[in-house]
Each structure stands twice: as C-alpha cells, then as structure tokens.
Design an enzyme around this catalytic site. Structure first.
Site, PDB file in Angstrom:
ATOM      1  CG  ASP A  81      -0.227   0.121   2.542  1.00 37.41           C
ATOM      2  OD1 ASP A  81       0.769  -0.611   2.720  1.00 37.41           O
ATOM      3  OD2 ASP A  81      -0.660   0.912   3.398  1.00 37.41           O
ATOM      4  CD  GLU A 176       4.297   0.333   6.962  1.00 36.85           C
ATOM      5  OE1 GLU A 176       5.158   0.590   7.826  1.00 36.85           O
ATOM      6  OE2 GLU A 176       3.919   1.169   6.112  1.00 36.85           O
TER       7      GLU A 176
END
Length: 410
Positions: A81, A176
């Site tokens: 991400d 994350e």
C-alpha cells in the site's frame, strides 16, 4: 524473466494501492489486491509454486533451500500500500538519467522542486539515475521499491545455483501505512524464524529500533446552553479542548524534537458546544518515556477540567506498537548477519532508529524478529518522493549477500 529492479518499480508504481484509514476492512481498499494479483502471477512465473494471494490481500511465497544442512528460515517483507497523505492515483514516474547535481523541477507541477538544500542525499547521487513523480502524485517507492528489490533478488537467487541459501519466505502485506500491516499475517503459515522488512531509506542505514507508540483519546462532555442565557452556566467543550492543546509544552512536539526525543502530538480535534474529542499520538523510544508523556498529558487535562467543574472527561490510552529493539537484542545474530551483508555489498553499515514505526515492530513482538533494510527511497509520503536506481540495485545485492551469510554461518 530478466526484468531489472527499475523495470519492476515502474510497473508497480502505476498501480494505485493507497490504503484508507477510514475503512475497517482488511485490506482497507480492494485496489491493493491489484498489485497483489500481479505479484502472485510473477512469483508463480519465477517457479515458486506455493505463491498465493490470501483473502486479506497478503502475498506469500517460498524459495526452497538449495543446501542440505539446516539453515534458519528467513523472510523478506515489504508492503504494497501507499500512504493516504497524498494521492497515489495516476502516477507518472519520471527518470532523471545520469544526474549531474542541482535541484530537480517536476514536470507536472513546476512549483514542486526537489531541492538539494532539503535533500542533501542527492549530493551522493552524481551519475546515478533518479526516479521521481511528475509532482502531481506521490511515487510509491514507499514501499514498492522494497517490493521490486525483493522480487529482483528472488529472480537472481533462483537463476544462480552458486548462491547457497536456506529456505526463504517472501511476504508482501497490505495496510502498513495505516498501522495494520501485520494484523492478518499468518506467522504459522509463514514459518520463518527471522525476518527483514525492506522499507528503509538511505543505503547503508540499518534500522533496528523504532518508537514505542500509544494513542490517547480525550472525550469531553461540556454544558451546552443558549448563548443569550449562558452567563455562569455554559461550559463550552470546544474551549475545554482548546485549553488542553494550548497548555501542551512546545518542546515535546514533533516540530521541535529530533533524534531520540519523543513527543506528544494532537492529530485530530472534533467538537461542538456540548462535546469534543481530542486524538493524540504519543511517541518515545523507552517505555518510561512513553508513560511520562501520557502522565503529563493526563495532568494537563485534569488541571484544565478544574476550571470547568460541571463538565466531565474520559481519558483512554490504546497501545499501538513497541520498540522492536527490545526483541532484536535477544537475537543479536539477526542484525549481526545483516551488518556483514551490508559490508559485503560494499557499504559501511550504520545502525539507526526510526522516528516512526514499521511492519517489523509488530512482527517482532508477534514472534518474528525483524529489523529494517534500506531501499534507497527518500521524501516518502510526498510528491517530492524520489529513489535512486543504483541504490535500489545495492539493496538487491544486500538481500543476496544476506542469504549467503545465513547459509555460511548456519
């Protein structure tokens, strides 16, 4: 497959994988799986038969050992991400080839300039190739540079049987950037004894320590009243919240601290006359420092509330993550082997602390000791983000040297 680390980076960054802190799903955005599916396909094409994308968007794969002796199973991990801080949609990567110094003006928004004065690491990049955005999006080198480096190292290791190694696990995570990267990782399925995140910055810097982190929420119930009849009766919750913030010491804020100094940081304020909510993050490298800052914040809030006797307050502390050095110090071989790999890659290793967190923090306390390796990326979470191709290649070499060190020392 003979893709370079640059080929992979350019392919990955154009896939929008921005996470969303407002979503309770895992992954928080389905589009993160777009990159996950591509990585699954590429890992299978490399011959890693167990490569798969799970229902939470995490990608797992195994490189089998090519030696008979027992070697600890190690894992390399990066997150897919990108940060919610700035848009990651329609990324247009630009390459400054054979960089010769000076500021870099971004083509899509000429007002955005990567200045050497603000990015002194550019002084070490003369002759290298620099990847930037056009200035209208972030790049996503955080952490697609890490993903590209792990994938390129895997390709190299599989193609060269002279690289002796034990079993290697590969893990790519989601979310994350919003603090949930390890939430749905199945460590039993992963089956690794030690791990390394590829999520750092300047080459040569090994991050074996993070902040310890808590969140604090203060909720205030005031006394609402028509302002025309409010004298000696109204207690405005907005003003209570403002008074708490106003009394925060200026020398323990993010903007006034550095190095190993912690901070108290208000990140959100919402409210009306009858109620208000303050959200803080508290950071320190030690448990005692963390608790001291929470105690100070509580004392400030209690002192303010004395001026508003008919109002009430709740003060809630939630643990977020802890300093991974506590775990890593119990397993010195994890960092020692990495230091040796960095030297073999031609660099002088430097242990440093992260003024933030990483998947490695959570994974370490879940049972997978996990320091952080450099990727070569800089200015993360901003449209000024950049990464050096040659530094990415150094990161690939470091991974390869690291698996060799583990095999030799087993």
């Amino acid at each position: 497959m003979t893709d370079t680390v640059l080929d992979r980076l350019l392919r990955y960054v154009v896939i929008d994988t921005q996470s969303d802190p407002a979503s309770s799903a895992q992954p928080s955005t389905e589009k993160q799986k777009d990159l996950g599916r591509l990585l699954e396909e590429e890992l299978l094409a490399l011959g890693l038969k167990d490569a798969h994308l799970d229902e939470h968007g995490n990608v797992y794969a195994t490189i089998p050992a090519n030696v008979d002796k027992p070697v600890p199973v190690i894992c390399f991990c990066s997150h897919m991400d990108t940060a919610p801080d700035f848009t990651g949609t329609n990324v247009k990567p630009q390459i400054v080839k054979n960089y010769q110094g000076g500021d870099i003006q971004l083509t899509g928004d000429p007002s955005r300039i990567i200045r050497v004065a603000d990015h002194p690491e550019l002084n070490n990049q003369i002759g290298n190739d620099i990847v930037t955005t056009d200035g209208t999006t972030l790049l996503g080198a955080d952490d697609k540079a890490g993903v590209a480096e792990i994938m390129t190292a895997a390709q190299t290791i599989l193609a060269d049987p002279s690289i002796k190694h034990g079993t290697i696990r590969i893990l790519f995570t989601t979310d994350e950037e919003i603090g949930r990267g390890a939430d749905k990782v199945d460590l039993k399925k992963l089956g690794a004894q030690f791990g390394y995140t590829l999520d750092g910055s300047t080459v040569g810097e090994i991050e074996n320590e993070t902040f310890s982190a808590d969140g604090v929420v203060i909720e205030i119930s005031g006394v609402a009243m028509h302002p025309g009849f409010a004298k000696d009766r109204m207690e405005n919750a907005i003003k209570v919240a403002a008074a708490i913030i106003d009394r925060l010491p200026k020398d323990i804020a993010p903007e006034t601290t550095e190095g190993r100094q912690g901070f108290v940081h208000p990140v959100e304020v919402t409210g009306a006359m009858d109620s208000a909510k303050l959200t803080f993050i508290i950071r320190d490298f030690t448990e005692d420092g963390l608790k001291d800052k929470e105690t100070l914040l509580r004392e400030i809030a209690d002192a303010v509330m004395k001026d508003y006797p008919r109002s009430s307050m709740t003060f809630t502390v939630k643990q977020q993550y802890r300093n991974m050095k506590v775990v890593l110090d119990r397993h010195p071989e994890v960092v020692d082997n990495l230091m040796e790999a960095v030297r073999r890659a031609g660099l002088t290793p430097k242990a440093s602390s992260i003024r933030g967190g990483t998947d490695g923090s959570r994974l370490s306390f879940m049972g997978l000791p996990c320091p952080n390796i450099y990727t070569g990326g800089h200015a993360y979470h901003s449209p000024l983000e950049w990464v050096s191709v040659q530094d990415m290649e150094v990161s690939v070499r470091t991974i390869i040297e690291l698996v060799k060190v583990w095999e030799e020392r087993a």
